[in-house]
Design a protein around this motif. Structure first.
Motif, PDB file in Angstrom:
ATOM      1  N   GLU A   8       0.864  -1.192   0.000  1.00 46.12           N
ATOM      2  CA  GLU A   8       0.000   0.000   0.000  1.00 46.12           C
ATOM      3  C   GLU A   8       0.895   1.235   0.000  1.00 46.12           C
ATOM      4  N   ASP A   9       0.659   2.152  -0.953  1.00 39.82           N
ATOM      5  CA  ASP A   9       1.573   3.296  -1.070  1.00 39.82           C
ATOM      6  C   ASP A   9       1.239   4.455  -0.136  1.00 39.82           C
ATOM      7  N   VAL A  10       0.058   4.461   0.464  1.00 38.47           N
ATOM      8  CA  VAL A  10      -0.304   5.529   1.403  1.00 38.47           C
ATOM      9  C   VAL A  10       0.107   5.110   2.809  1.00 38.47           C
ATOM     10  N   HIS A  11       1.026   5.856   3.390  1.00 42.74           N
ATOM     11  CA  HIS A  11       1.611   5.471   4.686  1.00 42.74           C
ATOM     12  C   HIS A  11       0.549   5.310   5.773  1.00 42.74           C
ATOM     13  N   GLU A  34       5.691  -0.202  -0.116  1.00 39.57           N
ATOM     14  CA  GLU A  34       4.938   0.917  -0.655  1.00 39.57           C
ATOM     15  C   GLU A  34       4.889   0.934  -2.176  1.00 39.57           C
ATOM     16  N   CYS A  35       5.549  -0.026  -2.817  1.00 39.73           N
ATOM     17  CA  CYS A  35       5.539  -0.066  -4.276  1.00 39.73           C
ATOM     18  C   CYS A  35       5.653  -1.506  -4.774  1.00 39.73           C
ATOM     19  N   GLY A  36       5.285  -1.695  -6.032  1.00 42.88           N
ATOM     20  CA  GLY A  36       5.277  -3.033  -6.602  1.00 42.88           C
ATOM     21  C   GLY A  36       6.646  -3.659  -6.740  1.00 42.88           C
ATOM     22  N   ALA A  37       7.665  -2.826  -6.991  1.00 41.85           N
ATOM     23  CA  ALA A  37       9.016  -3.350  -7.197  1.00 41.85           C
ATOM     24  C   ALA A  37       9.554  -4.068  -5.960  1.00 41.85           C
ATOM     25  N   THR A  58       2.347   3.083  -6.725  1.00 45.08           N
ATOM     26  CA  THR A  58       2.980   4.219  -7.390  1.00 45.08           C
ATOM     27  C   THR A  58       3.707   3.832  -8.676  1.00 45.08           C
ATOM     28  N   ASP A  59       4.296   2.649  -8.718  1.00 45.80           N
ATOM     29  CA  ASP A  59       5.119   2.284  -9.869  1.00 45.80           C
ATOM     30  C   ASP A  59       4.448   1.311 -10.831  1.00 45.80           C
ATOM     31  N   MET A  60       3.376   0.667 -10.421  1.00 46.84           N
ATOM     32  CA  MET A  60       2.651  -0.261 -11.304  1.00 46.84           C
ATOM     33  C   MET A  60       1.274  -0.517 -10.708  1.00 46.84           C
ATOM     34  N   ASP A  61       0.362  -1.000 -11.542  1.00 44.63           N
ATOM     35  CA  ASP A  61      -0.945  -1.275 -10.958  1.00 44.63           C
ATOM     36  C   ASP A  61      -0.904  -2.586 -10.179  1.00 44.63           C
ATOM     37  N   GLY A  62      -1.875  -2.755  -9.287  1.00 40.12           N
ATOM     38  CA  GLY A  62      -1.887  -3.916  -8.414  1.00 40.12           C
ATOM     39  C   GLY A  62      -2.003  -5.231  -9.144  1.00 40.12           C
ATOM     40  N   PHE A  63      -2.643  -5.213 -10.317  1.00 41.14           N
ATOM     41  CA  PHE A  63      -2.788  -6.453 -11.081  1.00 41.14           C
ATOM     42  C   PHE A  63      -1.431  -6.960 -11.554  1.00 41.14           C
ATOM     43  N   LYS A  64      -0.621  -6.050 -12.066  1.00 43.07           N
ATOM     44  CA  LYS A  64       0.708  -6.444 -12.523  1.00 43.07           C
ATOM     45  C   LYS A  64       1.559  -6.923 -11.345  1.00 43.07           C
ATOM     46  N   ALA A  65       1.475  -6.203 -10.228  1.00 42.95           N
ATOM     47  CA  ALA A  65       2.229  -6.600  -9.038  1.00 42.95           C
ATOM     48  C   ALA A  65       1.795  -7.984  -8.563  1.00 42.95           C
ATOM     49  N   LYS A 198     -10.937   0.928 -22.590  1.00 39.05           N
ATOM     50  CA  LYS A 198     -10.464   0.714 -21.217  1.00 39.05           C
ATOM     51  C   LYS A 198     -11.552   1.082 -20.211  1.00 39.05           C
ATOM     52  N   GLU A 199     -12.198   2.214 -20.462  1.00 37.29           N
ATOM     53  CA  GLU A 199     -13.231   2.693 -19.543  1.00 37.29           C
ATOM     54  C   GLU A 199     -14.379   1.694 -19.419  1.00 37.29           C
ATOM     55  N   ARG A 200     -14.694   1.018 -20.521  1.00 29.82           N
ATOM     56  CA  ARG A 200     -15.814   0.078 -20.518  1.00 29.82           C
ATOM     57  C   ARG A 200     -15.404  -1.350 -20.169  1.00 29.82           C
ATOM     58  N   GLY A 201     -14.129  -1.524 -19.847  1.00 31.52           N
ATOM     59  CA  GLY A 201     -13.675  -2.836 -19.418  1.00 31.52           C
ATOM     60  C   GLY A 201     -13.441  -3.818 -20.531  1.00 31.52           C
ATOM     61  N   TRP A 202     -13.302  -3.344 -21.758  1.00 29.10           N
ATOM     62  CA  TRP A 202     -13.087  -4.226 -22.901  1.00 29.10           C
ATOM     63  C   TRP A 202     -11.610  -4.469 -23.174  1.00 29.10           C
ATOM     64  N   LEU A 203     -10.774  -3.657 -22.594  1.00 27.96           N
ATOM     65  CA  LEU A 203      -9.354  -3.703 -22.941  1.00 27.96           C
ATOM     66  C   LEU A 203      -8.504  -3.379 -21.733  1.00 27.96           C
ATOM     67  N   TRP A 204      -7.438  -4.125 -21.563  1.00 26.17           N
ATOM     68  CA  TRP A 204      -6.417  -3.705 -20.611  1.00 26.17           C
ATOM     69  C   TRP A 204      -5.074  -4.147 -21.157  1.00 26.17           C
ATOM     70  N   THR A 205      -4.028  -3.455 -20.741  1.00 26.14           N
ATOM     71  CA  THR A 205      -2.664  -3.765 -21.178  1.00 26.14           C
ATOM     72  C   THR A 205      -1.810  -3.974 -19.959  1.00 26.14           C
ATOM     73  N   ASP A 206      -0.560  -4.342 -20.180  1.00 28.23           N
ATOM     74  CA  ASP A 206       0.363  -4.563 -19.067  1.00 28.23           C
ATOM     75  C   ASP A 206       0.609  -3.285 -18.274  1.00 28.23           C
ATOM     76  N   ASN A 207       0.302  -2.138 -18.879  1.00 33.03           N
ATOM     77  CA  ASN A 207       0.494  -0.877 -18.196  1.00 33.03           C
ATOM     78  C   ASN A 207      -0.788  -0.358 -17.566  1.00 33.03           C
ATOM     79  N   GLY A 208      -1.818  -1.194 -17.535  1.00 31.11           N
ATOM     80  CA  GLY A 208      -3.072  -0.791 -16.898  1.00 31.11           C
ATOM     81  C   GLY A 208      -4.133  -0.376 -17.886  1.00 31.11           C
TER      82      GLY A 208
END
Length: 208
Positions: A8-11, A34-37, A58-65, A198-208
């Motif tokens: 979680e990135d918020v302390h 605090e970050c995915g890395a 902060t550095d990647m979305d939670g799905f990638k992490a 992306k907004e409608r949930g039809w597409l996502w990429t490795d970058n979110g």
């Protein structure tokens, strides 16, 4: 004892989760990041049973992490935590093998219960998220699987030539696909098409 890793990135939220879980007799905090890395190295040290992962690190979305963690420690169950519902999020969570998906306004008691259930091998999904996903499914994507592949490559910044090379298509065919995509979802540009999908949930990429 259930060992839990918190990403979680918020302390303030991170500290609050630690205080909550340390108060449970059968749960211990195996580490916080605090970050995915830092997630996988911390998991290797703490060997958690469950990982609580913020959807927006902060550095990647939670799905990638979570996906990276699953590759390295497949025995660690993941609970994704989100601030609000977004179309497609639940499907993404399922796709990367998350065991749970909760909103951040979940009560402390429900969160602790979810951790225990996930540690037992169960799946836990916030009811609001489930209903949001069901509602979104009514507006099914008008794009074919091939058109989704083309649009995903465009979202990653590929040129027509690069998309053609990646998908083993002629450049003219790729241009035709892109033209049909814009028409189907009433978009003026590729950037707008990607944003709508992306907004409608039809597409996502490795970058979110």
């Amino acid at each position: 004892m259930i060992r839990v890793l918190i990403a979680e990135d918020v302390h303030l939220l991170r500290s609050g989760l630690v205080a909550l879980l340390d108060g449970e007799a059968d749960i211990s905090v195996a580490g916080t990041v605090e970050c995915g890395a830092k997630l996988v190295p911390a998991a290797r040290r703490g060997l958690p049973h469950v990982a609580l992962i913020d959807i927006d690190l902060t550095d990647m979305d939670g799905f990638k992490a979570a996906d990276l963690l699953h590759d390295q420690l497949p025995g660690c169950a993941v609970i994704i935590m989100a601030g609000h519902c977004k179309p497609g999020d639940l499907r993404r969570a399922v796709a990367i093998g998350a065991a749970g998906f909760l909103l951040k306004d979940t009560s402390p008691a429900d969160l602790v219960d979810a951790i225990r259930r996930v540690a037992r091998g169960e799946r836990v999904i916030d009811a609001d998220l489930a209903f949001a996903e069901l509602g979104e499914s009514r507006a099914a994507s008008p794009l074919t699987p091939r058109e989704i592949e083309v649009l995903k490559a465009a979202a990653e910044g590929c040129t027509v030539g690069e998309i053609a090379q990646r998908l083993y298509l002629a450049s003219g065919t790729v241009s035709n696909y892109l033209s049909r995509i814009l028409t189907k979802i009433d978009a003026r540009t590729r950037v707008e098409a990607v944003s709508i999908a992306k907004e409608r949930g039809w597409l996502w990429t490795d970058n979110g």
